[in-house]
Design a protein around this motif. Sequence first.
Motif, PDB file in Angstrom:
ATOM      1  N   LYS A  65       0.815  -1.218   0.000  1.00  0.00           N
ATOM      2  CA  LYS A  65       0.000   0.000   0.000  1.00  0.00           C
ATOM      3  C   LYS A  65       0.846   1.265   0.000  1.00  0.00           C
ATOM      4  N   GLU A  66       1.906   1.290   0.776  1.00  0.00           N
ATOM      5  CA  GLU A  66       2.684   2.518   0.926  1.00  0.00           C
ATOM      6  C   GLU A  66       3.541   2.831  -0.297  1.00  0.00           C
ATOM      7  N   PHE A  67       3.606   1.908  -1.273  1.00  0.00           N
ATOM      8  CA  PHE A  67       4.440   2.138  -2.452  1.00  0.00           C
ATOM      9  C   PHE A  67       3.647   2.638  -3.656  1.00  0.00           C
ATOM     10  N   TRP A  68       2.315   2.644  -3.582  1.00  0.00           N
ATOM     11  CA  TRP A  68       1.521   3.055  -4.749  1.00  0.00           C
ATOM     12  C   TRP A  68       1.656   4.561  -5.003  1.00  0.00           C
ATOM     13  N   ASP A  69       1.761   4.932  -6.273  1.00  0.00           N
ATOM     14  CA  ASP A  69       1.752   6.339  -6.662  1.00  0.00           C
ATOM     15  C   ASP A  69       0.632   6.541  -7.685  1.00  0.00           C
ATOM     16  N   GLU A  70       0.503   7.748  -8.181  1.00  0.00           N
ATOM     17  CA  GLU A  70      -0.616   8.066  -9.062  1.00  0.00           C
ATOM     18  C   GLU A  70      -0.554   7.275 -10.377  1.00  0.00           C
ATOM     19  N   MET A  71       0.636   7.133 -10.953  1.00  0.00           N
ATOM     20  CA  MET A  71       0.759   6.433 -12.224  1.00  0.00           C
ATOM     21  C   MET A  71       0.553   4.936 -12.059  1.00  0.00           C
ATOM     22  N   SER A  72       1.114   4.343 -11.009  1.00  0.00           N
ATOM     23  CA  SER A  72       0.993   2.895 -10.824  1.00  0.00           C
ATOM     24  C   SER A  72      -0.430   2.475 -10.479  1.00  0.00           C
ATOM     25  N   LYS A  73      -1.227   3.400  -9.890  1.00  0.00           N
ATOM     26  CA  LYS A  73      -2.621   3.065  -9.573  1.00  0.00           C
ATOM     27  C   LYS A  73      -3.450   2.839 -10.831  1.00  0.00           C
ATOM     28  N   LYS A  74      -2.982   3.374 -11.964  1.00  0.00           N
ATOM     29  CA  LYS A  74      -3.712   3.171 -13.213  1.00  0.00           C
ATOM     30  C   LYS A  74      -3.454   1.779 -13.793  1.00  0.00           C
ATOM     31  N   TYR A  75      -2.394   1.123 -13.363  1.00  0.00           N
ATOM     32  CA  TYR A  75      -2.029  -0.189 -13.901  1.00  0.00           C
ATOM     33  C   TYR A  75      -1.804  -1.184 -12.764  1.00  0.00           C
ATOM     34  N   PRO A  76      -2.831  -1.497 -11.984  1.00  0.00           N
ATOM     35  CA  PRO A  76      -2.617  -2.418 -10.844  1.00  0.00           C
ATOM     36  C   PRO A  76      -2.272  -3.834 -11.283  1.00  0.00           C
ATOM     37  N   ALA A  77      -2.867  -4.305 -12.386  1.00  0.00           N
ATOM     38  CA  ALA A  77      -2.584  -5.670 -12.843  1.00  0.00           C
ATOM     39  C   ALA A  77      -1.137  -5.803 -13.292  1.00  0.00           C
ATOM     40  N   GLN A  78      -0.628  -4.781 -13.999  1.00  0.00           N
ATOM     41  CA  GLN A  78       0.756  -4.834 -14.468  1.00  0.00           C
ATOM     42  C   GLN A  78       1.741  -4.762 -13.301  1.00  0.00           C
ATOM     43  N   VAL A  79       1.380  -4.053 -12.231  1.00  0.00           N
ATOM     44  CA  VAL A  79       2.253  -4.002 -11.050  1.00  0.00           C
ATOM     45  C   VAL A  79       2.366  -5.385 -10.426  1.00  0.00           C
ATOM     46  N   HIS A  80       1.253  -6.086 -10.311  1.00  0.00           N
ATOM     47  CA  HIS A  80       1.270  -7.426  -9.727  1.00  0.00           C
ATOM     48  C   HIS A  80       2.008  -8.416 -10.615  1.00  0.00           C
ATOM     49  N   GLU A  81       2.043  -8.147 -11.932  1.00  0.00           N
ATOM     50  CA  GLU A  81       2.817  -9.013 -12.815  1.00  0.00           C
ATOM     51  C   GLU A  81       4.309  -8.932 -12.510  1.00  0.00           C
ATOM     52  N   ARG A  82       4.776  -7.762 -12.069  1.00  0.00           N
ATOM     53  CA  ARG A  82       6.215  -7.567 -11.821  1.00  0.00           C
ATOM     54  C   ARG A  82       6.603  -7.856 -10.377  1.00  0.00           C
ATOM     55  N   GLU A  83       5.661  -8.208  -9.531  1.00  0.00           N
ATOM     56  CA  GLU A  83       5.972  -8.452  -8.113  1.00  0.00           C
ATOM     57  C   GLU A  83       6.408  -9.900  -7.906  1.00  0.00           C
ATOM     58  N   LEU A  84       7.514 -10.079  -7.202  1.00  0.00           N
ATOM     59  CA  LEU A  84       8.041 -11.408  -6.865  1.00  0.00           C
ATOM     60  C   LEU A  84       8.181 -11.537  -5.355  1.00  0.00           C
ATOM     61  N   PHE A  85       8.411 -12.768  -4.913  1.00  0.00           N
ATOM     62  CA  PHE A  85       8.598 -13.050  -3.491  1.00  0.00           C
ATOM     63  C   PHE A  85       9.783 -14.004  -3.352  1.00  0.00           C
ATOM     64  N   LEU A  86      10.758 -13.598  -2.546  1.00  0.00           N
ATOM     65  CA  LEU A  86      11.959 -14.411  -2.330  1.00  0.00           C
ATOM     66  C   LEU A  86      11.601 -15.606  -1.443  1.00  0.00           C
ATOM     67  N   SER A  87      11.988 -16.812  -1.858  1.00  0.00           N
ATOM     68  CA  SER A  87      11.649 -18.011  -1.090  1.00  0.00           C
ATOM     69  C   SER A  87      12.814 -18.527  -0.249  1.00  0.00           C
ATOM     70  N   LYS A  88      14.046 -18.093  -0.530  1.00  0.00           N
ATOM     71  CA  LYS A  88      15.252 -18.530   0.178  1.00  0.00           C
ATOM     72  C   LYS A  88      15.425 -20.045   0.126  1.00  0.00           C
ATOM     73  N   THR A  89      14.948 -20.654  -0.954  1.00  0.00           N
ATOM     74  CA  THR A  89      15.199 -22.065  -1.230  1.00  0.00           C
ATOM     75  C   THR A  89      15.886 -22.165  -2.584  1.00  0.00           C
ATOM     76  N   THR A  90      16.744 -23.165  -2.722  1.00  0.00           N
ATOM     77  CA  THR A  90      17.539 -23.305  -3.932  1.00  0.00           C
ATOM     78  C   THR A  90      17.186 -24.611  -4.644  1.00  0.00           C
ATOM     79  N   GLU A  91      17.545 -24.665  -5.909  1.00  0.00           N
ATOM     80  CA  GLU A  91      17.393 -25.875  -6.711  1.00  0.00           C
ATOM     81  C   GLU A  91      18.512 -25.903  -7.734  1.00  0.00           C
ATOM     82  N   THR A  92      18.736 -27.070  -8.301  1.00  0.00           N
ATOM     83  CA  THR A  92      19.768 -27.238  -9.312  1.00  0.00           C
ATOM     84  C   THR A  92      19.107 -27.454 -10.664  1.00  0.00           C
ATOM     85  N   ILE A  93      19.500 -26.657 -11.655  1.00  0.00           N
ATOM     86  CA  ILE A  93      18.912 -26.736 -12.989  1.00  0.00           C
ATOM     87  C   ILE A  93      20.027 -26.898 -14.010  1.00  0.00           C
TER      88      ILE A  93
END
Length: 596
Positions: A65-93
């Motif tokens: 909530k505290e990061f929203w600005d006027e321009m980003s409020k017009k594109y809420p779906a696109q903001v959620h597309e760019r949001e990630l969450f760090l899991s601190k788990t690793t894998e080998t690929i």
Amino acid sequence: MAANNMYRTGDYVYVDQGPSVPFGVRRIDELQKSATGNVEMEVMIYLRRLDLSKDVLPMADENLKEFWDEMSKKYPAQVHERELFLSKTTETISATQIRGKCSVGLLHKAESLFSYIKQEDTFFYTLVYDRTNESLFEDRGEIKIGSSYQADVPTEMIRPEDDTRRFADLEDLVWSPDNNLSDKVIDQFLVIARSVGTFARAVDEASTLKQPSLHMSAAAASRDITLFHAMELLHNCKYDFSRASLKLVENGSPKLSCDQMEDWTTAEAGLFEEAMEKYGKGFNEIWTDFLPWKTVKNIVEYYYMWKTTDRYVQQKRVKAVESEHKLKQVYVPDYAKLGDGAVPAAAALGAICLCCRSTSSQAWYEMPGAELAGLPQCKICQVCWLAYRKYSAMTPGGMNKDFGMVTKFPGLPKGGKKATTLFLMPTLLAKVARKMPKSKVIWMRRVGRKPFRLLDQEAIKSACCKMVADKPPAILKQRLAKKKSKTYISLAKVTINCGYNDPAHPAWLVPMTKDQLPQPAKEAFPKRVRQAPVKSGVSQNRIKVASAARVNGGTGTKNAPEEIFFKPTKVLVANRNALTNKIIKKLARRPTKVFN
């Protein structure tokens, strides 16, 4: 070799997880070479919103909530597309799973969310997701900025006479250089304290096992904890040498002062080194997963003492040698099979992208989730397909946790298939085309009768541009505006408008109950009263009489006639065999018809 194809430790990359699912976002932590010669990578996993549990999404929205600005409020779906969450788990690929580079940054309050939307292949994260507990928490690397975290430094100097604070309440005095002891005497007392510490370790059973030799006991007694304790004794004894010396052997036993390096067992030290290999200086994680019986303060203190030991120096040398033999970078060519999963060209004739409404594309793909939603034959172009693979969303529209992969096409739940609703949002071109007069290009009445007939999009576009060029903006705005819905006035208002404004209710307008209504002297069409059927005596039907006699076990009516049998003659059988099946079926449907 192109720089974009060289991958090093710390780079963020797209990872292919399947032919029809979005790419995964990973960070390369280590490059390895397997025994077969293939290059493998140990990567850190970053999750998208769809990978999280629904229970933690409200917390993620509250944190953003505290990061929203006027321009980003017009594109809420696109903001959620760019949001990630760090899991601190690793894998080998494998290195062959890489599909390009991207950028991931820790979102700061001074940054704008819209800046991430403008740049391609750019993501942000603010929270860490714990898969075990299914919870979110802030990353430890975040810097707290603001009046809630920093002190407000006064601009003017405080005069000594205005400072009314008591220094005894602010801090504890542990040593004062203004004393009657010389530096030589203080050094002599410290030597006595180290000697007493060496003797105390020699007589202590636990210390004897850790320091079996006199040299090791003397080295342990010379650590800083012994000197700190000796100087504290001097201060508490008002810098009285004799009194402080007696305190060293109080109650007839030498004073033993141990720090964390001596208190920890060999097994605990091994656990600490294993935790440092996994978490680094993540002391909270080390305390939670490896040493919960210690405090974080003890772990931090032990860490800085452990860095002064030979064990730490040896480990740094081993790591330096291993890093020299590890891969520093690896070259991965661009993925050339971009057409994997595309529909055949014959099946994409006349296709229109459901996202961008484009009619031309190098390759066409099936809309993800459309078949499960009961909407087959939905195609998207290659540009929208790559956007879906990168950002896990269909543009425009964005992702939705409740609907699954496609916002407008709800996916199937596990229980069974549900009815879905298709929402079509008209574009500006469609709105203008609807206002065009009757022409060969488009005639709305004819199009409405045959909505599935393909139209020439280029001809419609040129005709719309020609019509728009001739009209001023005011008229175009008026034509494209939505028509107001008609409002109908009530009958009571119509009566008032006609001049009848008497609120009184005459008696003849009040409905009466049924029992008060006047009854006629004679009814023209009276209701028919149904009478119960009168049962007659014995039935005259011979078949019914015979059936009743058999049912009653032969005790029915006397002289009951026998059953009637019709036996065909030879002539009738011969005639029946001469007929075809079609004629026999026709006669069977109408058995009463006379047969010649």
